[in-house]
Design a protein around this motif. Structure first.
Motif, PDB file in Angstrom:
ATOM      1  N   VAL A  85      -3.671   7.334   4.583  1.00  0.00           N
ATOM      2  CA  VAL A  85      -2.494   6.239   4.950  1.00  0.00           C
ATOM      3  C   VAL A  85      -1.542   6.761   5.674  1.00  0.00           C
ATOM      4  O   VAL A  85      -1.088   5.803   6.648  1.00  0.00           O
ATOM      5  CB  VAL A  85      -2.057   5.847   3.730  1.00  0.00           C
ATOM      6  N   ARG A  86      -1.100   7.895   5.906  1.00  0.00           N
ATOM      7  CA  ARG A  86      -0.253   8.448   6.817  1.00  0.00           C
ATOM      8  C   ARG A  86      -0.438   8.040   8.178  1.00  0.00           C
ATOM      9  O   ARG A  86       0.654   7.883   8.904  1.00  0.00           O
ATOM     10  CB  ARG A  86      -0.267   9.966   6.532  1.00  0.00           C
ATOM     11  N   SER A  87      -1.666   8.150   8.885  1.00  0.00           N
ATOM     12  CA  SER A  87      -1.655   7.795  10.144  1.00  0.00           C
ATOM     13  C   SER A  87      -1.310   6.149  10.594  1.00  0.00           C
ATOM     14  O   SER A  87      -0.994   5.981  11.825  1.00  0.00           O
ATOM     15  CB  SER A  87      -3.006   7.801  10.589  1.00  0.00           C
ATOM     16  N   LEU A  88      -1.178   5.348   9.653  1.00  0.00           N
ATOM     17  CA  LEU A  88      -0.626   4.071   9.969  1.00  0.00           C
ATOM     18  C   LEU A  88       1.015   4.152  10.299  1.00  0.00           C
ATOM     19  O   LEU A  88       1.414   2.805  10.672  1.00  0.00           O
ATOM     20  CB  LEU A  88      -0.968   3.117   8.455  1.00  0.00           C
ATOM     21  N   LEU A  89       1.510   5.205   9.484  1.00  0.00           N
ATOM     22  CA  LEU A  89       3.180   5.135   9.735  1.00  0.00           C
ATOM     23  C   LEU A  89       3.539   6.142  10.838  1.00  0.00           C
ATOM     24  O   LEU A  89       4.656   6.137  11.276  1.00  0.00           O
ATOM     25  CB  LEU A  89       3.541   5.372   8.197  1.00  0.00           C
ATOM     26  N   THR A  90       2.849   7.264  10.678  1.00  0.00           N
ATOM     27  CA  THR A  90       3.333   8.612  11.551  1.00  0.00           C
ATOM     28  C   THR A  90       2.236   9.359  12.175  1.00  0.00           C
ATOM     29  O   THR A  90       1.095   9.413  11.604  1.00  0.00           O
ATOM     30  CB  THR A  90       4.342   9.471  11.086  1.00  0.00           C
ATOM     31  N   ASP A  91       2.549  10.094  13.413  1.00  0.00           N
ATOM     32  CA  ASP A  91       1.536  10.850  13.762  1.00  0.00           C
ATOM     33  C   ASP A  91       1.915  12.259  13.858  1.00  0.00           C
ATOM     34  O   ASP A  91       1.485  13.222  14.440  1.00  0.00           O
ATOM     35  CB  ASP A  91       1.458  10.709  15.535  1.00  0.00           C
ATOM     36  N   ALA A  92       2.677  12.406  12.828  1.00  0.00           N
ATOM     37  CA  ALA A  92       2.952  13.936  12.166  1.00  0.00           C
ATOM     38  C   ALA A  92       1.792  14.668  11.962  1.00  0.00           C
ATOM     39  O   ALA A  92       0.923  14.330  11.631  1.00  0.00           O
ATOM     40  CB  ALA A  92       3.841  13.996  11.127  1.00  0.00           C
ATOM     41  N   THR A  93       1.873  15.995  12.582  1.00  0.00           N
ATOM     42  CA  THR A  93       0.774  16.803  12.323  1.00  0.00           C
ATOM     43  C   THR A  93       1.054  17.816  11.331  1.00  0.00           C
ATOM     44  O   THR A  93       2.172  18.296  11.166  1.00  0.00           O
ATOM     45  CB  THR A  93       0.244  17.574  13.777  1.00  0.00           C
ATOM     46  N   LEU A 114       0.846  -1.353  -0.026  1.00  0.00           N
ATOM     47  CA  LEU A 114      -0.028  -0.015   0.177  1.00  0.00           C
ATOM     48  C   LEU A 114       0.883   1.176  -0.079  1.00  0.00           C
ATOM     49  O   LEU A 114       1.672   1.282   0.966  1.00  0.00           O
ATOM     50  CB  LEU A 114      -1.005  -0.015   1.361  1.00  0.00           C
ATOM     51  N   ILE A 115       0.464   2.110  -0.916  1.00  0.00           N
ATOM     52  CA  ILE A 115       1.384   3.420  -1.008  1.00  0.00           C
ATOM     53  C   ILE A 115       0.632   4.532  -1.102  1.00  0.00           C
ATOM     54  O   ILE A 115      -0.327   4.746  -1.810  1.00  0.00           O
ATOM     55  CB  ILE A 115       2.280   3.391  -2.316  1.00  0.00           C
ATOM     56  N   GLY A 116       0.800   5.315  -0.097  1.00  0.00           N
ATOM     57  CA  GLY A 116      -0.231   6.749   0.564  1.00  0.00           C
ATOM     58  C   GLY A 116       0.299   7.718  -0.636  1.00  0.00           C
ATOM     59  O   GLY A 116       1.352   8.226  -0.446  1.00  0.00           O
ATOM     60  N   ALA A 117      -0.402   8.003  -1.712  1.00  0.00           N
ATOM     61  CA  ALA A 117      -0.065   9.329  -2.452  1.00  0.00           C
ATOM     62  C   ALA A 117      -1.354  10.023  -2.235  1.00  0.00           C
ATOM     63  O   ALA A 117      -1.634  10.869  -3.480  1.00  0.00           O
ATOM     64  CB  ALA A 117       0.143   8.819  -4.031  1.00  0.00           C
ATOM     65  N   ASP A 118      -1.957  10.125  -1.275  1.00  0.00           N
ATOM     66  CA  ASP A 118      -3.363  10.664  -1.063  1.00  0.00           C
ATOM     67  C   ASP A 118      -3.274  12.065  -0.474  1.00  0.00           C
ATOM     68  O   ASP A 118      -3.956  12.627   0.086  1.00  0.00           O
ATOM     69  CB  ASP A 118      -4.328   9.932  -0.478  1.00  0.00           C
ATOM     70  N   GLY A 119      -2.067  12.896  -0.508  1.00  0.00           N
ATOM     71  CA  GLY A 119      -1.981  14.217  -0.382  1.00  0.00           C
ATOM     72  C   GLY A 119      -1.995  14.666   1.038  1.00  0.00           C
ATOM     73  O   GLY A 119      -1.679  13.833   1.982  1.00  0.00           O
ATOM     74  N   ALA A 120      -2.266  16.089   1.334  1.00  0.00           N
ATOM     75  CA  ALA A 120      -2.174  16.630   2.720  1.00  0.00           C
ATOM     76  C   ALA A 120      -2.823  16.044   3.572  1.00  0.00           C
ATOM     77  O   ALA A 120      -2.510  16.032   4.718  1.00  0.00           O
ATOM     78  CB  ALA A 120      -2.548  17.929   2.543  1.00  0.00           C
TER      79      ALA A 120
END
Length: 374
Positions: A161-169, A151-157
């Motif tokens: 998908v991002r939350s599966l890898l990092t909690d960056a805000t 699975l590759i998250g290319a879904d923008g700002a």
């Protein structure tokens, strides 16, 4: 190896195209209804070392050059009285710099290079659930589901998908208000002459009134302001915008008055330049999902390079996608960190009280450097 790409923007489509050239299939899940569902924005300047390199890897350099506008690199910088501070003119017809191309045209170019069934429209990712034995179950809004090994998250700002890898805000760094002027040569020839074939920046104290000539003959107007707590709806009226530029030359504020529709405001957000995550099997991010930066010229270029480099790693050893993802991530983190820091500095410079002096010094010191416009 079933590869799912969440997001059909420039990064996700570049990834799918380079994979396709290597004989690797992928499915792109895109939330929009079709390629023509909404405007893709204005012009984009493609950098030789990133966006253009990605298109070369995709085998699309010839088609890019047939659509691009080298003359779009021209940049005019004015003060609030309309006096010229900087006028950068590119070498006529040269592709050695950063030629402009309409974002929608570039996206169509990538879409047309893929098999017709690659993109699944109307598939907004709602959830991705890791499977015990590896891979992910994907659920989309409205009920459809699918599975994948990678699975590759290319879904923008606002990546799902991002939350599966990092909690960056994300944090707001500016407010951008956009307007459009259609058929400028015929309807507003004086504004077409003011903007020229490329970009116009009118720089005041902590505010910029910019305009960009589009390939279809229109003009895209953008107003950049510092981030504040003012309700976003306050910027939806032309009168409020004209008040912000009170005292500026009417020649410049005519760009606001000529807008064909109501102004469209939005918050500009960015993630910390230090954002990274611990590697996890079968999943990664590219583009704004991985490294959301201020729109000063790097975002789309780096997203496309992300896609091309990840595809190359996966193609080099398709039997070991985890090693490919790990290699991509380490190289991407090293590449992006200084670029994200630079983008933050440029964004701060452009909206500082001393922006006009700082930008003139920037372009005077590097007169041949193309404008960092995204």
């Amino acid at each position: 190896m079933r590869i799912a790409i969440a997001g059909g923007g420039l990064g996700g489509l570049t990834l799918a195209r380079v994979l396709h050239r290597h004989g690797i299939d992928a499915v792109v899940y895109e939330r929009e209804e079709s390629r023509s569902a909404r405007s893709q924005g204005g012009m984009l300047d493609l950098h030789p070392e990133s966006g253009q390199q990605a298109l070369a890897d995709a085998g699309l350099t010839g088609r890019f050059r047939s659509e691009a506008r080298p003359e779009g690199e021209e940049l005019r910088i004015l003060d609030p009285a309309g006096r010229t501070l900087v006028h950068h003119r590119p070498q006529p017809g040269s592709f050695s710099g950063r030629p402009e191309i309409d974002r929608g045209v570039l996206r169509d170019l990538l879409l047309d290079s893929l098999p017709a069934d690659t993109v699944r429209w109307q598939h907004r990712l709602a959830a991705a659930t890791p499977r015990p034995g590896g891979g992910f179950d994907l659920t989309f809004e409205g009920g459809p589901s699918a599975g994948c090994d990678v699975l590759i998250g290319a879904d923008g700002a606002r990546s799902a998908v991002r939350s599966l890898l990092t909690d960056a805000t994300r944090s707001a760094v500016a407010t951008l208000v956009e307007l459009s002027i259609d058929d400028a040569d015929r309807r507003h020839p004086e504004l077409a002459e003011l903007v020229g074939p490329g970009n116009l920046w009118c720089i005041g104290v902590s505010r910029i009134l910019a305009a960009q000539r589009l390939g279809n003959g229109g003009i895209r107007v953008g107003i950049s302001l510092p981030a504040d707590d003012r309700p976003i709806d306050d910027y939806r009226g032309k009168r409020a915008l004209l008040d912000i530029f009170d005292g500026w030359s009417p020649t410049l504020t005519a760009l606001i008055e000529a807008g064909d529709d109501a102004p469209t405001p939005r918050r500009i957000e960015a993630m910390p330049a230090t954002t990274r995550w611990a590697h996890q099997p079968g999943i990664t991010l590219i583009g704004d999902a991985a490294h959301l930066m201020p729109p000063v010229g790097e975002g789309a270029n780096q997203a496309m390079l992300d896609g091309a480099e990840l595809a190359a790693e996966l193609a080099a050893d398709p039997a070991d996608p985890d090693s490919a993802i790990r290699a991509y991530e380490e190289a991407m983190f090293a590449r992006i960190h200084p670029i994200a820091e630079m983008s933050a500095r440029v964004q701060a410079m452009m909206l500082a009280p001393t922006a006009a002096d700082d930008i003139v010094r920037f372009f005077t010191r590097r007169p041949a450097e193309p404008a960092p416009v995204d």
